[in-house]
Design an enzyme around this catalytic site. Sequence first.
Site, PDB file in Angstrom:
ATOM      1  N   GLU A   1       0.921  -1.199   0.112  1.00 19.25           N
ATOM      2  CA  GLU A   1       0.279  -0.099  -0.107  1.00 19.25           C
ATOM      3  C   GLU A   1       0.826   1.277  -0.109  1.00 19.25           C
ATOM      4  O   GLU A   1       1.552   1.460   1.039  1.00 19.25           O
ATOM      5  CB  GLU A   1      -1.110   0.209   1.169  1.00 19.25           C
ATOM      6  CG  GLU A   1      -1.948  -0.734   1.141  1.00 19.25           C
ATOM      7  CD  GLU A   1      -2.958  -0.937   2.094  1.00 19.25           C
ATOM      8  OE1 GLU A   1      -3.710  -2.006   2.477  1.00 19.25           O
ATOM      9  OE2 GLU A   1      -2.934   0.191   3.054  1.00 19.25           O
TER      10      GLU A   1
ATOM     11  N   CYS B   1      -2.427   8.922   2.689  1.00 16.94           N
ATOM     12  CA  CYS B   1      -2.259   8.452   1.605  1.00 16.94           C
ATOM     13  C   CYS B   1      -3.310   8.693   0.668  1.00 16.94           C
ATOM     14  O   CYS B   1      -3.204   8.958  -0.779  1.00 16.94           O
ATOM     15  CB  CYS B   1      -2.049   7.036   1.673  1.00 16.94           C
ATOM     16  SG  CYS B   1      -3.053   6.069   2.432  1.00 16.94           S
TER      17      CYS B   1
ATOM     18  N   GLU C   1       4.612  13.261  -4.554  1.00 14.23           N
ATOM     19  CA  GLU C   1       3.589  13.515  -3.334  1.00 14.23           C
ATOM     20  C   GLU C   1       4.207  14.239  -2.389  1.00 14.23           C
ATOM     21  O   GLU C   1       5.355  13.974  -1.781  1.00 14.23           O
ATOM     22  CB  GLU C   1       3.524  11.719  -3.023  1.00 14.23           C
ATOM     23  CG  GLU C   1       2.780  11.558  -1.762  1.00 14.23           C
ATOM     24  CD  GLU C   1       2.793  10.160  -1.135  1.00 14.23           C
ATOM     25  OE1 GLU C   1       3.889   9.515  -1.021  1.00 14.23           O
ATOM     26  OE2 GLU C   1       1.522   9.682  -0.758  1.00 14.23           O
TER      27      GLU C   1
HETATM   28  P1  NAD Z   1       8.579   4.906   4.277  1.00 15.28           P
HETATM   29  O1  NAD Z   1       8.324   3.984   3.267  1.00 15.28           O
HETATM   30  O2  NAD Z   1       9.758   5.759   4.455  1.00 15.28           O
HETATM   31  O3  NAD Z   1       8.776   3.853   5.637  1.00 15.28           O
HETATM   32  C1  NAD Z   1       7.378   3.037   5.971  1.00 15.28           C
HETATM   33  C2  NAD Z   1       7.928   1.777   6.841  1.00 15.28           C
HETATM   34  O4  NAD Z   1       9.011   1.048   5.713  1.00 15.28           O
HETATM   35  C3  NAD Z   1       8.830   2.237   8.002  1.00 15.28           C
HETATM   36  O5  NAD Z   1       8.460   1.293   9.112  1.00 15.28           O
HETATM   37  C4  NAD Z   1      10.448   2.307   7.438  1.00 15.28           C
HETATM   38  O6  NAD Z   1      11.098   1.901   8.569  1.00 15.28           O
HETATM   39  C5  NAD Z   1      10.305   0.944   6.745  1.00 15.28           C
HETATM   40  N1  NAD Z   1      11.431   0.619   5.765  1.00 15.28           N
HETATM   41  C6  NAD Z   1      12.108   1.740   4.991  1.00 15.28           C
HETATM   42  N2  NAD Z   1      12.855   1.389   4.257  1.00 15.28           N
HETATM   43  C7  NAD Z   1      12.470  -0.106   4.259  1.00 15.28           C
HETATM   44  C8  NAD Z   1      13.423  -1.290   3.620  1.00 15.28           C
HETATM   45  N3  NAD Z   1      14.337  -1.060   2.757  1.00 15.28           N
HETATM   46  N4  NAD Z   1      12.951  -2.595   4.000  1.00 15.28           N
HETATM   47  C9  NAD Z   1      12.115  -2.591   4.866  1.00 15.28           C
HETATM   48  N5  NAD Z   1      11.162  -1.733   5.389  1.00 15.28           N
HETATM   49  C10 NAD Z   1      11.722  -0.389   5.160  1.00 15.28           C
HETATM   50  O7  NAD Z   1       7.011   5.675   4.523  1.00 15.28           O
HETATM   51  P2  NAD Z   1       6.584   6.682   5.460  1.00 15.28           P
HETATM   52  O8  NAD Z   1       7.471   7.785   4.910  1.00 15.28           O
HETATM   53  O9  NAD Z   1       6.760   6.115   7.040  1.00 15.28           O
HETATM   54  O10 NAD Z   1       5.221   6.718   5.212  1.00 15.28           O
HETATM   55  C11 NAD Z   1       4.821   7.885   4.225  1.00 15.28           C
HETATM   56  C12 NAD Z   1       4.246   7.184   2.885  1.00 15.28           C
HETATM   57  O11 NAD Z   1       3.402   5.897   3.288  1.00 15.28           O
HETATM   58  C13 NAD Z   1       3.543   8.122   1.735  1.00 15.28           C
HETATM   59  O12 NAD Z   1       4.302   7.860   0.754  1.00 15.28           O
HETATM   60  C14 NAD Z   1       2.330   7.534   1.949  1.00 15.28           C
HETATM   61  O13 NAD Z   1       1.383   7.799   0.675  1.00 15.28           O
HETATM   62  C15 NAD Z   1       2.443   5.969   2.191  1.00 15.28           C
HETATM   63  N6  NAD Z   1       1.141   5.569   2.674  1.00 15.28           N
HETATM   64  C16 NAD Z   1       0.251   4.697   2.083  1.00 15.28           C
HETATM   65  C17 NAD Z   1      -0.889   4.218   2.285  1.00 15.28           C
HETATM   66  C18 NAD Z   1      -1.706   3.395   1.475  1.00 15.28           C
HETATM   67  O14 NAD Z   1      -2.622   3.053   1.894  1.00 15.28           O
HETATM   68  N7  NAD Z   1      -1.293   3.326   0.055  1.00 15.28           N
HETATM   69  C19 NAD Z   1      -1.571   4.513   3.723  1.00 15.28           C
HETATM   70  C20 NAD Z   1      -0.553   5.376   4.620  1.00 15.28           C
HETATM   71  C21 NAD Z   1       0.945   5.765   3.909  1.00 15.28           C
END
Ligand code: NAD
Length: 502
Positions: free
Chosen positions: A265, A299, A396
Amino acid sequence: MTALEANIKKLDEHLKRFRQNGIANRIAGQDVAGDGGVFQSTSPVDKSTICDVAYGTAKDIDMAAMAATDAFTTWRDMAPKERRKILINVAELIEERAEEIALLECWDTGQAMRFMSKAALRGAENFRYFADQVVQARDGQHMKSPTLMNITTRVPIGPVGVITPWNTPFMLSTWKIAPALAAGCTVVHKPAEASPLTARLLVEIAEEAGLPPGVLNTVNGFGEGAGKALCEHPAIKAIAFVGESSTGSLITKQGADTLKRNHLELGGKNPVIVFEDSDLDRALDAVIFMIYSINGERCTSSSRLIVQETIREEFEAKLTERVNNIRVGHPLDPATEIGPLVTEEHYNKVTSYFDIAREDGATIAAGGKTISDEGYFVRPTLFTNANNKMRIAQEEIFGPVLTSIPFSTEDEALTIANDIPYGLTGYVWTNDLTRALRFTDRLEAGMIWVNSENVRHLPTPFGGVKASGIGRDGGDWSFEFYMEQKHIGFATGQHTIARLGA
Ligand code: NAD
């Protein structure tokens, strides 16, 4: 005492234990120190340190994956009614502690209390909804053929990893963890490093509700360490991930060697299209709500306003007036509509778009300013005179920032709406039914609302297309991810079996 002072006092009480003990990893029902030591969690409200948090590494993930593996058969084989009862208990305990969850979440993430109190209750709803599906989760079909009685059944896939972001972290974690547990899977949860507090509450609540040790394990840490190790771990059968699109791509790569099943997601740059024939007052309310609530850090936010040229001037004028009235302030003040952005890094990212907008040639019709140096506060921002090629229209931003783009014809509106790498949600405002049917059919998005803001209904599929994700959650779609379909064929007679070497 004002409502804000009362909330700060309550928050202080809840923070005491975190300040004293920090946050350990929780593995097999035990507190475990992070193999990498600790990192500090800070509040975006005043940049103060909240507490130490266990710095999980591949070693901690391995321990948690083993705990989830050990607990799997017990949880899988527990009578569904018993499992259901435990999940209902979780929902009830969340409801009881909803205020504590909301207060801590606001302090940790900067989200306003008015939204987080509802988000905590939505977490309870997620548990309640999926608890009610437990009894049927394993049901299958029967498909008779001339020689066989074919049946299908579903079995939980095994221990799964759940990786969540910092925006509405409690609600989003329950959105993944509740169906995983209802399916009979055990879970290793890696919450976002920027918002560890309520993930701790969730695992405590789950254990208090009767979840056996090891069924839900929480390992804190960073993406490139603990997160990556979770994706690579052979005992983890699937990864449910919510986060950025670029991270989603890493999740897929990291899981390749162990053939991981991934549910992604991801990000969005969602359009809201306002036609001249729509109920403009309601459209205005929805446009504002869907980008300026939850700090614009959602999101599904409608971050691109695509507005018909004939009504643009009047609509943008009303919009500007309302945006300038939005109350930015302390997240625990019930009057606050927008709190500070989650981290310094995110604040720098969001505010960098003020200059990018100017460089692109757009107009900053509202906001475009920071507020104080005390925390990561920004004014809600509206960019006008924009076109869809600009970075402010394509990237975004994930903050309270809206880009308004005009259109003349329906075809042009559709081209603008679809000319984007993302495809999570779309919002269409028109009173022309035929146009709504035609437009939604061609709009590239996983979820579309007509004459409505985003109203989530748990049985419906949630997810995006294009760079916004792969897979769907909600209703039975969640179980398709957390469970394996199994086919079993029973011969109903003596059909001919080819005889080789006879
Ligand atoms: P992010 O991708 O930076 O981090 C999300 C999670 O992934 C964190 O727990 C982080 O530690 C982990 N992560 C980062 N690198 C990783 C790797 N290499 N391997 C495994 N895990 C890893 O996202 P964010 O900045 O925390 O959140 C914001 C983003 O989330 C925005 O792009 C938003 O649109 C998206 N989002 C999407 C939905 C949806 O339902 N589509 C819902 C909420 C947020």
